[in-house]
Scaffold this motif. Structure first.
Motif, PDB file in Angstrom:
ATOM      1  N   SER A 137       0.744  -1.124  -0.018  1.00  0.00           N
ATOM      2  CA  SER A 137       0.025   0.144  -0.018  1.00  0.00           C
ATOM      3  C   SER A 137       0.781   1.153   0.064  1.00  0.00           C
ATOM      4  N   VAL A 138       2.222   1.104   0.274  1.00  0.00           N
ATOM      5  CA  VAL A 138       3.043   2.365   0.434  1.00  0.00           C
ATOM      6  C   VAL A 138       3.458   2.642  -1.014  1.00  0.00           C
ATOM      7  N   ARG A 139       4.148   1.593  -1.676  1.00  0.00           N
ATOM      8  CA  ARG A 139       4.832   1.844  -2.865  1.00  0.00           C
ATOM      9  C   ARG A 139       4.135   1.201  -3.856  1.00  0.00           C
ATOM     10  N   GLY A 140       3.279   0.183  -3.751  1.00  0.00           N
ATOM     11  CA  GLY A 140       2.899  -0.589  -4.856  1.00  0.00           C
ATOM     12  C   GLY A 140       1.821  -0.057  -5.799  1.00  0.00           C
ATOM     13  N   THR A 141       1.547  -0.924  -6.794  1.00  0.00           N
ATOM     14  CA  THR A 141       0.550  -0.614  -7.492  1.00  0.00           C
ATOM     15  C   THR A 141      -0.593  -1.297  -7.249  1.00  0.00           C
ATOM     16  N   CYS A 142      -1.664  -0.808  -8.022  1.00  0.00           N
ATOM     17  CA  CYS A 142      -2.906  -1.741  -7.809  1.00  0.00           C
ATOM     18  C   CYS A 142      -2.823  -3.197  -8.032  1.00  0.00           C
ATOM     19  N   LYS A 143      -2.116  -3.589  -9.033  1.00  0.00           N
ATOM     20  CA  LYS A 143      -2.292  -4.922  -9.389  1.00  0.00           C
ATOM     21  C   LYS A 143      -1.395  -5.773  -8.375  1.00  0.00           C
ATOM     22  N   THR A 144      -0.411  -5.309  -7.696  1.00  0.00           N
ATOM     23  CA  THR A 144       0.180  -5.930  -6.174  1.00  0.00           C
ATOM     24  C   THR A 144      -0.800  -6.056  -5.385  1.00  0.00           C
ATOM     25  N   VAL A 145      -1.395  -4.760  -4.866  1.00  0.00           N
ATOM     26  CA  VAL A 145      -2.369  -4.846  -4.108  1.00  0.00           C
ATOM     27  C   VAL A 145      -3.429  -5.659  -3.980  1.00  0.00           C
ATOM     28  N   GLU A 146      -4.182  -5.607  -5.485  1.00  0.00           N
ATOM     29  CA  GLU A 146      -5.301  -6.514  -5.619  1.00  0.00           C
ATOM     30  C   GLU A 146      -4.988  -8.024  -5.241  1.00  0.00           C
ATOM     31  N   LEU A 147      -3.752  -8.406  -5.482  1.00  0.00           N
ATOM     32  CA  LEU A 147      -3.359  -9.776  -5.146  1.00  0.00           C
ATOM     33  C   LEU A 147      -3.357  -9.945  -3.467  1.00  0.00           C
ATOM     34  N   LEU A 148      -3.214  -9.119  -2.896  1.00  0.00           N
ATOM     35  CA  LEU A 148      -2.994  -9.142  -1.302  1.00  0.00           C
ATOM     36  C   LEU A 148      -4.289  -8.814  -0.749  1.00  0.00           C
ATOM     37  N   LEU A 149      -5.243  -8.565  -1.400  1.00  0.00           N
ATOM     38  CA  LEU A 149      -6.506  -8.074  -0.900  1.00  0.00           C
ATOM     39  C   LEU A 149      -7.218  -9.366  -0.152  1.00  0.00           C
ATOM     40  N   THR A 150      -7.676  -9.326   1.058  1.00  0.00           N
ATOM     41  CA  THR A 150      -8.631  -9.906   1.927  1.00  0.00           C
ATOM     42  C   THR A 150      -9.313  -9.225   2.995  1.00  0.00           C
ATOM     43  N   PRO A 151     -10.701  -9.625   3.273  1.00  0.00           N
ATOM     44  CA  PRO A 151     -11.137  -9.095   4.333  1.00  0.00           C
ATOM     45  C   PRO A 151     -10.333  -8.938   5.613  1.00  0.00           C
ATOM     46  N   GLU A 152      -9.589 -10.123   5.764  1.00  0.00           N
ATOM     47  CA  GLU A 152      -8.693 -10.042   7.103  1.00  0.00           C
ATOM     48  C   GLU A 152      -7.659  -8.990   7.112  1.00  0.00           C
ATOM     49  N   CYS A 153      -7.195  -8.791   5.997  1.00  0.00           N
ATOM     50  CA  CYS A 153      -5.931  -8.247   5.788  1.00  0.00           C
ATOM     51  C   CYS A 153      -6.153  -6.619   5.763  1.00  0.00           C
ATOM     52  N   VAL A 154      -7.181  -6.215   5.238  1.00  0.00           N
ATOM     53  CA  VAL A 154      -7.623  -4.904   4.865  1.00  0.00           C
ATOM     54  C   VAL A 154      -8.036  -4.199   6.332  1.00  0.00           C
ATOM     55  N   VAL A 155      -8.465  -4.932   7.385  1.00  0.00           N
ATOM     56  CA  VAL A 155      -8.664  -4.214   8.599  1.00  0.00           C
ATOM     57  C   VAL A 155      -7.429  -4.726   9.569  1.00  0.00           C
ATOM     58  N   LYS A 156      -6.393  -5.239   9.295  1.00  0.00           N
ATOM     59  CA  LYS A 156      -5.451  -5.571  10.288  1.00  0.00           C
ATOM     60  C   LYS A 156      -4.510  -4.603  10.514  1.00  0.00           C
ATOM     61  N   ALA A 157      -4.400  -4.072  11.855  1.00  0.00           N
ATOM     62  CA  ALA A 157      -3.543  -3.060  12.093  1.00  0.00           C
ATOM     63  C   ALA A 157      -1.965  -3.540  12.214  1.00  0.00           C
ATOM     64  N   ASN A 158      -1.127  -2.796  12.038  1.00  0.00           N
ATOM     65  CA  ASN A 158       0.157  -2.740  12.411  1.00  0.00           C
ATOM     66  C   ASN A 158       0.474  -2.468  13.758  1.00  0.00           C
ATOM     67  N   ILE A 159       1.755  -2.352  14.150  1.00  0.00           N
ATOM     68  CA  ILE A 159       2.042  -2.121  15.605  1.00  0.00           C
ATOM     69  C   ILE A 159       1.640  -0.526  15.961  1.00  0.00           C
ATOM     70  N   ASP A 160       1.762   0.163  14.881  1.00  0.00           N
ATOM     71  CA  ASP A 160       1.455   1.820  15.181  1.00  0.00           C
ATOM     72  C   ASP A 160      -0.208   1.758  15.170  1.00  0.00           C
ATOM     73  N   GLY A 161      -0.822   0.671  14.865  1.00  0.00           N
ATOM     74  CA  GLY A 161      -2.239   0.763  14.978  1.00  0.00           C
ATOM     75  C   GLY A 161      -2.806   1.236  13.764  1.00  0.00           C
ATOM     76  N   ASP A 162      -2.004   1.338  12.469  1.00  0.00           N
ATOM     77  CA  ASP A 162      -2.600   1.729  11.342  1.00  0.00           C
ATOM     78  C   ASP A 162      -3.043   0.560  10.121  1.00  0.00           C
ATOM     79  N   TYR A 163      -4.042   0.692   9.546  1.00  0.00           N
ATOM     80  CA  TYR A 163      -4.576  -0.014   8.660  1.00  0.00           C
ATOM     81  C   TYR A 163      -3.804   0.081   7.419  1.00  0.00           C
TER      82      TYR A 163
END
Length: 151
Positions: free
Chosen positions: A49-75
């Motif tokens: 999501s930082v540097r990628g294109t939509c093509k790469t991001v689309e491959l990684l999309l799942t309902p679980e991952c889209v709302v998974k927060a990192n250690i900073d609490g960011d989605y």
């Protein structure tokens, strides 16, 4: 919140950080989990999501991952907004809207809050991403939303 992350530690995150969609696709076909995190709690979706294109991001999309927060609490949408990756912000909002019933999130995608109550608009403003701010406001983001620091 920072659009910059420490060096990835595994091939899947490494491929996502370098926007190698063919490598990401290959690893996923071989069973690599989309939800595994690096030392900062970032999934490959956060990284892409930082540097990628939509093509790469689309491959990684799942309902679980889209709302998974990192250690900073960011989605992922927060890191995309902070990085100024407008095509990915648009893609994430569309995905979150389309799969709202499958996602454990009770807010509008453009207004989802991090653990510090930051919205994607806060993230974009913090890093001066005016084009992302304009888009989020056009989507209905609340200009007067407050985070836990009352900003």
């Amino acid at each position: 919140m920072s659009p910059n992350h420490s060096e990835p530690r595994n091939p899947r995150i490494n491929a996502a950080s370098r926007d190698r969609s063919s490598v990401v696709k290959f690893l996923l076909e071989k069973g690599a989990p989309r939800s595994r995190v690096d030392i900062n709690g970032n999934t490959p979706l956060h990284i892409a999501s930082v540097r990628g294109t939509c093509k790469t991001v689309e491959l990684l999309l799942t309902p679980e991952c889209v709302v998974k927060a990192n250690i900073d609490g960011d989605y992922p949408i927060h890191v995309a907004a902070a990085a100024g990756n407008l095509p990915v912000v648009k893609l994430l909002i569309d995905y979150m809207s389309m799969y709202k019933d499958d996602i454990n999130c009770d807010c509008e995608p453009h207004s989802c809050k991090s653990s510090e109550e930051d919205t994607p608009l806060h993230a974009a403003a913090q890093f001066g991403q005016v084009h992302v701010m304009q888009y989020l406001l056009a989507c209905g983001a609340k200009v007067n939303a407050r985070n836990e620091k009352n900003f």
